[in-house]
Design a protein around this motif. Sequence first.
Motif, PDB file in Angstrom:
ATOM      1  N   HIS A   1       0.856  -1.174   0.000  1.00  0.00           N
ATOM      2  CA  HIS A   1       0.000   0.000   0.000  1.00  0.00           C
ATOM      3  C   HIS A   1       0.902   1.236   0.000  1.00  0.00           C
ATOM      4  CE1 HIS A   1      -3.984   1.689   0.693  1.00  0.00           C
ATOM      5  NE2 HIS A   1      -3.430   2.582   1.488  1.00  0.00           N
ATOM      6  N   HIS A  33       3.877   2.448   2.768  1.00  0.00           N
ATOM      7  CA  HIS A  33       4.264   1.385   3.685  1.00  0.00           C
ATOM      8  C   HIS A  33       5.775   1.134   3.685  1.00  0.00           C
ATOM      9  CE1 HIS A  33       0.171  -0.595   4.755  1.00  0.00           C
ATOM     10  NE2 HIS A  33       0.122   0.714   4.779  1.00  0.00           N
ATOM     11  N   GLN A  62      14.711   7.589  -0.422  1.00  0.00           N
ATOM     12  CA  GLN A  62      13.904   7.184  -1.584  1.00  0.00           C
ATOM     13  C   GLN A  62      14.614   7.507  -2.895  1.00  0.00           C
ATOM     14  OE1 GLN A  62      11.600   9.387   0.615  1.00  0.00           O
ATOM     15  NE2 GLN A  62      11.175   7.600   1.839  1.00  0.00           N
ATOM     16  N   ASN A  80       7.030  -4.269   8.085  1.00  0.00           N
ATOM     17  CA  ASN A  80       8.017  -3.192   8.035  1.00  0.00           C
ATOM     18  C   ASN A  80       7.760  -2.138   9.117  1.00  0.00           C
ATOM     19  OD1 ASN A  80      10.168  -1.753   6.858  1.00  0.00           O
ATOM     20  ND2 ASN A  80       8.756  -0.519   5.634  1.00  0.00           N
ATOM     21  N   LYS A  81       8.728  -1.283   9.305  1.00  0.00           N
ATOM     22  CA  LYS A  81       8.667  -0.171  10.274  1.00  0.00           C
ATOM     23  C   LYS A  81       8.600  -0.691  11.711  1.00  0.00           C
ATOM     24  CE  LYS A  81       6.393   2.961   7.004  1.00  0.00           C
ATOM     25  NZ  LYS A  81       5.541   4.127   6.809  1.00  0.00           N
ATOM     26  N   ASP A 120      10.752  -0.466  13.825  1.00  0.00           N
ATOM     27  CA  ASP A 120      11.447   0.445  14.742  1.00  0.00           C
ATOM     28  C   ASP A 120      10.485   1.384  15.460  1.00  0.00           C
ATOM     29  OD1 ASP A 120      11.646   3.322  13.051  1.00  0.00           O
ATOM     30  OD2 ASP A 120      11.359   1.537  11.837  1.00  0.00           O
ATOM     31  N   GLY A 134      12.942  -0.392   7.330  1.00  0.00           N
ATOM     32  CA  GLY A 134      13.623   0.290   6.237  1.00  0.00           C
ATOM     33  C   GLY A 134      14.377   1.494   6.759  1.00  0.00           C
TER      34      GLY A 134
END
Length: 622
Positions: free
Chosen positions: A14, A17, A41, A159-160, A162, A191
């Motif tokens: 999505h 994300h 990015q 993901n994420k 952290d 990431g």
Amino acid sequence: MDTRLIRNFSIIAHIDHGKSTLADRMLELTSTVERRKMKAQLLDSMELERERGITIKMQPVRMVYRNNFQFPIYNLQSSPNDSMFNENSNIENSDSVRYVLNLIDTPGHIDFSYEVSRALTAVEGAILLVDATQGVQAQTLTTLHSAQALGLVIIPVINKIDLPVARVDDVRKEVIELLGCDEDAILTASGKTGEGVGQILNTVVQMVPAPQVTSDGSGTGALVFDFEYEVHRGLIVYVRVIEGTIYKRDKLRFIVGKDQFEVLDIGTFSPVKTSCLSLTAGEIGYIVTGIKKTGAARVGDTITSLARPIKPLPGYAEPKPVVWASIYPENQDDFTTLRQALERLRLEDSALSFEEEAAGAVGRGFRCGFLGMLHLEIISERLRREFTLELIITSPTISYEVVDIKGTREKVYSAIAFPEESQIDEVYERWVTARLITPPDYMGALIQLFHEHEVTVIDTEVFGDKRTALTIEIPLRELMRNFFDEVKSATSGYASISYELTDMRKADVVRIEVLIADEPIPAFSRIVARSRVQKEADEMVEKIKNVMPRQMFDFKIQAKAGGRILASRHLSGMKKDVTDYLYGGDITRKMKLREKQKKGKKKMKAMGVVNIPHDVFLKVMK
Ligand SMILES: Nc1nc2c(ncn2[C@@H]2O[C@H](COP(=O)(O)OP(=O)(O)O)[C@@H](O)[C@H]2O)c(=O)[nH]1
Ligand SMILES: [Mg+2]
């Protein structure tokens, strides 16, 4: 290049994300990009992408990865690559093997799912990324379904992790429910910090199958999944080689496009284009064709060698535009520039379509088809920036199929071309099936919204522990009437939506026409639901009245539908005392002057010369 050492994969998720950020960490870990050149990015190289923090175009990149064969978590039993390694002791026994990983980063917004579907045909596996704070969202499901339909190996990653608010356990349950996979098969990563990224790459090497080279090797050919255009080198195609090996100077041709060319340069993405000697079956790279004319390439076409031809590959379905809007240059002198600009953008965006159109007061322009509102916004923004064009854009509309009283069925793409009510027998419009994922607390607010937008709820499922997944049907017309934004605000931003176009159904719609000083202004026409026609007519007239400058004479702003005036506002003329400069003196002179002025106004009014400044169009279309 030994095909067995290639892994082609994509990251799907999505929007927001963390696809592009995860790609950054992979580029670092594989030393593909030097540290000092690293930026967030990195693969989002377009100016607009960087500014908005979104990915618009897919971006391939080739990484070299040394795998040390330590898989602390993964269950080796189910690895599809096992047998291959057993067959070849050379690979199995070396301590460190150089793998080539071709990653294609993809956009997450629904408008760009055509990019995603094309990227997915060039790879064997997909990392399904799920934000640990957001969980599975509507677009996660859509992209997952396309990946599964293509038979790709899916590697789920949360993901994420952290973030302090990460709900890893909840989200893991959702993913298990979605994929029916083992708990162990779900990786976790950040990431941002890079945690877990090495493990993802190891898993890619182990789980994603090496490209299959099916043929006997007698042919040479590649699939075109994207292309771009450079002023000096002409058309550059992005390919996945399917059979054989392509070398510089090879003579190739497009099977559908028919053009022949010599390979001027060939190479891979690192992520900047880097020349190499050849591309072998299974590899992803670019080919410089030198073709300068437009229209030679199309995505999904097959490139084949003249000497060693292959059969055409399946290719892609044509993208279906969802909304249409007309774009006019504010200054008619820019018409040719606008045409060139659109042609230029279409070279990079095969989903953009346009056709010339003329609309009275605003002059000549183009009716353009877009994959959604964000697509429209991006294209118009690029036209403004990259080509410094000032534009008038009509309010976007969907297309309708109109059967007239003679029985002729025709597609109508703009309100301007919509026939008179008396000429219409039936109108058909596109419907969509949408999926909406929301925390259940917002159901009340959503039901109200559904009512306002003609939504039918088809299915309701409890999703994971804490959310509800709804399948709804809605007319595309209503979806485009700000439905996304309204859903977002009704659910404090928690709901997500994805949709697909389905069938055409009978529609009860009418065209509202706007008259200014009795003169129809086609650019203001719109098609609306009959049930909303009065409301829309009132709003339209009010809006125009508020931005329209007064003229020398009185005139009306009216909205008309089905042969009736539904709303009308009066704008009185400016009163300028033409006798001001006469000091004292003869009353008859004053009267004469006033009489003259009256006549002049009458004449102007008779000619219908209401001056509609361009900013009125701009303000009303907004
Ligand atoms: N805390 C945290 N933020 C992340 C992580 N990955 C991405 N982000 C942030 O999430 C936002 C969206 O990331 P992006 O990579 O553009 O997502 P994409 O739309 O899937 O490509 C950006 O603001 C990133 O900085 C992560 O692992 N941890
Ligand atoms: Mg991105």
